[in-house]
Every structure is written in structure tokens, then in C-alpha cells.
Design an enzyme around this catalytic site. Sequence first.
Site, PDB file in Angstrom:
ATOM      1  N   ARG A  15      30.853 -14.096 -17.128  1.00 42.46           N
ATOM      2  CA  ARG A  15      30.762 -15.447 -16.586  1.00 42.46           C
ATOM      3  C   ARG A  15      29.539 -15.569 -15.684  1.00 42.46           C
ATOM      4  NH1 ARG A  15      36.740 -16.000 -14.139  1.00 42.46           N
ATOM      5  NH2 ARG A  15      36.356 -13.762 -13.822  1.00 42.46           N
ATOM      6  N   LYS A  75      32.826 -13.800  -9.384  1.00 40.83           N
ATOM      7  CA  LYS A  75      33.730 -12.790  -8.850  1.00 40.83           C
ATOM      8  C   LYS A  75      33.318 -12.351  -7.454  1.00 40.83           C
ATOM      9  CE  LYS A  75      36.890 -11.275 -10.063  1.00 40.83           C
ATOM     10  NZ  LYS A  75      38.229 -11.813  -9.704  1.00 40.83           N
ATOM     11  N   TYR A  94      34.787 -16.594  -5.773  1.00 40.81           N
ATOM     12  CA  TYR A  94      36.118 -16.046  -5.553  1.00 40.81           C
ATOM     13  C   TYR A  94      35.987 -14.822  -4.656  1.00 40.81           C
ATOM     14  CZ  TYR A  94      38.108 -18.885  -9.337  1.00 40.81           C
ATOM     15  OH  TYR A  94      38.525 -19.935 -10.115  1.00 40.81           O
ATOM     16  N   HIS A  96      39.330 -13.250  -2.825  1.00 40.56           N
ATOM     17  CA  HIS A  96      40.592 -12.495  -2.883  1.00 40.56           C
ATOM     18  C   HIS A  96      40.606 -11.371  -1.851  1.00 40.56           C
ATOM     19  CE1 HIS A  96      41.684 -14.693  -6.492  1.00 40.56           C
ATOM     20  NE2 HIS A  96      40.555 -14.328  -7.072  1.00 40.56           N
ATOM     21  N   GLU A 118      39.289 -19.713  -4.073  1.00 33.96           N
ATOM     22  CA  GLU A 118      40.743 -19.727  -4.234  1.00 33.96           C
ATOM     23  C   GLU A 118      41.501 -20.329  -3.065  1.00 33.96           C
ATOM     24  OE1 GLU A 118      39.901 -15.640  -2.427  1.00 33.96           O
ATOM     25  OE2 GLU A 118      38.953 -16.973  -3.891  1.00 33.96           O
ATOM     26  N   ARG A 203      60.093 -27.508  -8.375  1.00 34.71           N
ATOM     27  CA  ARG A 203      59.239 -27.127  -9.502  1.00 34.71           C
ATOM     28  C   ARG A 203      60.072 -26.834 -10.737  1.00 34.71           C
ATOM     29  NH1 ARG A 203      55.294 -28.616 -12.179  1.00 34.71           N
ATOM     30  NH2 ARG A 203      54.275 -27.005 -13.438  1.00 34.71           N
ATOM     31  N   VAL A 239      52.881 -15.189  -9.564  1.00 35.17           N
ATOM     32  CA  VAL A 239      53.175 -15.721  -8.234  1.00 35.17           C
ATOM     33  C   VAL A 239      51.923 -15.749  -7.365  1.00 35.17           C
ATOM     34  CG1 VAL A 239      55.588 -15.063  -8.270  1.00 35.17           C
ATOM     35  CG2 VAL A 239      53.898 -13.443  -7.412  1.00 35.17           C
ATOM     36  N   LEU A 240      51.881 -16.723  -6.450  1.00 30.03           N
ATOM     37  CA  LEU A 240      50.693 -16.911  -5.620  1.00 30.03           C
ATOM     38  C   LEU A 240      51.080 -17.433  -4.248  1.00 30.03           C
ATOM     39  CD1 LEU A 240      47.545 -17.191  -5.291  1.00 30.03           C
ATOM     40  CD2 LEU A 240      47.853 -19.561  -6.060  1.00 30.03           C
ATOM     41  N   VAL A 267      49.156 -11.261 -13.721  1.00 29.84           N
ATOM     42  CA  VAL A 267      48.084 -12.214 -13.437  1.00 29.84           C
ATOM     43  C   VAL A 267      47.761 -12.238 -11.945  1.00 29.84           C
ATOM     44  CG1 VAL A 267      47.413 -14.656 -13.588  1.00 29.84           C
ATOM     45  CG2 VAL A 267      48.716 -13.609 -15.447  1.00 29.84           C
ATOM     46  N   ALA A 268      48.730 -11.844 -11.124  1.00 31.25           N
ATOM     47  CA  ALA A 268      48.562 -11.859  -9.664  1.00 31.25           C
ATOM     48  C   ALA A 268      47.818 -10.641  -9.135  1.00 31.25           C
ATOM     49  CB  ALA A 268      49.925 -11.960  -8.991  1.00 31.25           C
ATOM     50  N   ILE A 269      47.272  -9.812 -10.003  1.00 33.45           N
ATOM     51  CA  ILE A 269      46.662  -8.554  -9.571  1.00 33.45           C
ATOM     52  C   ILE A 269      45.448  -8.771  -8.671  1.00 33.45           C
ATOM     53  CG2 ILE A 269      45.159  -8.313 -11.588  1.00 33.45           C
ATOM     54  CD1 ILE A 269      47.128  -5.499  -9.778  1.00 33.45           C
ATOM     55  N   ASP A 270      44.751  -9.903  -8.791  1.00 35.66           N
ATOM     56  CA  ASP A 270      43.631 -10.191  -7.889  1.00 35.66           C
ATOM     57  C   ASP A 270      44.083 -10.205  -6.433  1.00 35.66           C
ATOM     58  OD1 ASP A 270      41.234 -10.469  -9.383  1.00 35.66           O
ATOM     59  OD2 ASP A 270      41.993 -12.331 -10.224  1.00 35.66           O
ATOM     60  N   VAL A 298      44.308  -6.436 -15.460  1.00 37.04           N
ATOM     61  CA  VAL A 298      42.871  -6.651 -15.355  1.00 37.04           C
ATOM     62  C   VAL A 298      42.583  -7.697 -14.283  1.00 37.04           C
ATOM     63  CG1 VAL A 298      40.803  -7.434 -16.581  1.00 37.04           C
ATOM     64  CG2 VAL A 298      42.484  -5.983 -17.748  1.00 37.04           C
ATOM     65  N   ASN A 300      39.918  -9.426 -13.652  1.00 40.40           N
ATOM     66  CA  ASN A 300      39.122 -10.595 -14.035  1.00 40.40           C
ATOM     67  C   ASN A 300      39.454 -10.996 -15.472  1.00 40.40           C
ATOM     68  OD1 ASN A 300      37.843  -8.195 -14.898  1.00 40.40           O
ATOM     69  ND2 ASN A 300      35.837  -9.159 -15.021  1.00 40.40           N
TER      70      ASN A 300
END
Length: 372
Positions: A15, A75, A94, A96, A118, A203, A239-240, A267-270, A298, A300
Site C-alpha cells: 500500500r 503502516k 496508522y 496502534h 485509528e 448492536r 473486537v476493538l 483481525v484484532a492483532i494490530d 497477520v 497488515n
Amino acid sequence: MHIGVPKEIKTHEYRVGLTPAGARELAERGHTVTVETKAGAGIGFDDSDYVAAGATIAPDADAVFAAAEMIVKVKEPQPVEAKRLKPGQTLFTYLHLAAEPHLTELLVASGATCIAYETVTDPRGGLPLLAPMSEVAGRMSVQVGAHYLEREQGGRGILLGGVPGVAAGKVVILGGGVAGTNAARMAMGLEAKVVVIDRSMQRLKELDDLFGAKLQTLYSTRQTIDDQVRDADLVIGTVLIPGASAPKLVSDAAVQSMRAGAVIVDVAIDQGGCFATSRPTSHAEPIYVQHGVIHYCVTNMPGAVARTSTLALTNATLPFVLDLASQGPRKAMANNRHLLQGLNVHAGAITYKAVADAVGEKAVKAEVALEL
């Protein structure tokens, strides 16, 4: 203002922080844009495209960082990049930071102004610069999970949609936000059995209204998560907590209870991940197996579909880049409290409480740090 766009150096990250179209918008407003050579080559943007848009091409990252007043990236800066930042310079990307204490230290030491995509908000309480990548990651999580469920990849040999006479696979999604909703949409499109778990009844009602009987919604408790994860084929964690470390919702014991060859996509690994067994991976080595369960963590994920991701991201970030360039960071944040929420580090101070809490430091209010 002089805006710099370096080439991303994270593993298999293609990117780019600014498209040629974005460079043109800035150049036509009188700003100077310097782009590192081949910054967009991985997704089909040649140096000549940037030159045609009014940008200048720099031979390396050192030249970009040395010349620019504001660095626009995708990133979080790698250590070598963070060390190039200097006082008075602005970084917009980003970050994080809650999951990256060493990076936080480097950014604090740089003296730069660091604004995180973010944590920028909108009038509805959303996260407009995180949402495009959450959409991409949510949709990707299902196709990635489906791939690793194949027996040749080490998975259970499950087709998520099943076939007539054979049950569909079960997908459990933790979190019903942007990423979770997009994951659910994709999984239902494959005709899997889909469960979304969230702690917000509001939600869950919205998801029920949106998808009806095709989607099962459950209120989040430890028992519910343990029960649903146990017989899932694919578990997706989305989750975030804005700017903060992700809560560990799935224990080591719960992962052990899963069937061999099941798949976890975090997906929350960042933000540190929401599974006790999660640890960051890269596109070069995307998975590992623990307790017989395949883990895809991963950091990214959207970089795998870099062209789509870049276009989606820059559609959202460009208006903020234009404001920061035209007004200057301090005035732009003074005039836009939602952009002000993006400020994580300024002139040696941590200005975002969740980040400060995560690294054991005391936060300085953004308004105080900027002397607004």
C-alpha cells in the site's frame, strides 16, 4: 506545506499513503509533494504517474524524511523510520501504539507530532479512517479462513457452505462492529452457519434487523464464547477498543477445546489480539499451529489486497491530509475535535490516554500539549 510519502517497508506491504490523484489535489493547492521512488509500484502507480500529478520523486526514504514537514504513510513506522522523524515534523498514519511500547518510546523521543488514523473520530462516534481497512480485513478474514480450512493447508477439510446433504461449516465472529459485520456478510454469502457475539445489545438488534434469521446473534459472556468456540470451524476476532489493547476474549483453554484443523483469524492483532494464543505474523509467514488450531494473525491483512486497500483508505484520509496541509497541524486540530482525537504523541508527550495506560505512562491532554 511539504508532504512526504515514503515507500512502505513492512514485510509484503504494497500500500501507499497517497495516490497520484491525492498528490494532484495537494499540488493544485500549492503544496509540495515528494514521493519515494517506486512507492506505489506494487499496486500499479508508477513514478511517472506521480510526476504527472505534480509530485517530485526522491531517490530514497532518507531524502523524503529530510525534506518533508508532514509524512503520510499507511503502516506504523518501523524503527528505522521512527528514528528519521524530528521535532516539528508531523506523522499521519496508522500507529496502534498500545501494542507497541518500543515504538511509542521512539516516537516520544523523536519530538514529532504523531496522528493515528485509528483514533480519529467522526460526529457519530465512528472511526472513519479505520473503517475502510476494517471493511477489507473483515471480508478478507472469511476468504483467508476458508482457504486454511482446506485439508492441503492443514485444515479440517471443510467447505464453509457445505453441499446438499452435508452440513455447512460454522463461523463464530467476536465483535459486531465494522469488521465483524463485513465478515458476517461474506460468511453468509458462502452459506456458512454464522454466529456473531457482541456485548452491545443495541448492536445485536441492529444486526438482527439487518440480516434476520440467516444470522445468529449472542450476547457476549465467557461461557457463551467458550461454548461457541468449541465446535467452530472458523473463529474470527474483530473486537476493538479505540487506541487500546484488545481484550483477551478467548482463553488458552478455550483454544485447546477446539477441534484439530479449525482456524482462528485474529483481525484484532494490530492491537495485541483477542485470543490468548495470538502472536503477530506476517504475509511471508502468515500462520502457525498451536493446540492443533491454525492461527492467522497477520498485522497488515489488507496489504494482501493492496490496490483495493489503498484506494479505500486514501478516499478517507485525503480530506484530513488536505486540512493538515492547508491549515497546519495545530490549527487543523484546533478546528476539528475529531482530528484532535487522532493525536497520540506530540513533542515528547503521549496525548492519548489508552496508549499511555498501555505503556505505563501518564497522558498529557491533547489540548494542553498543543497549547490550545
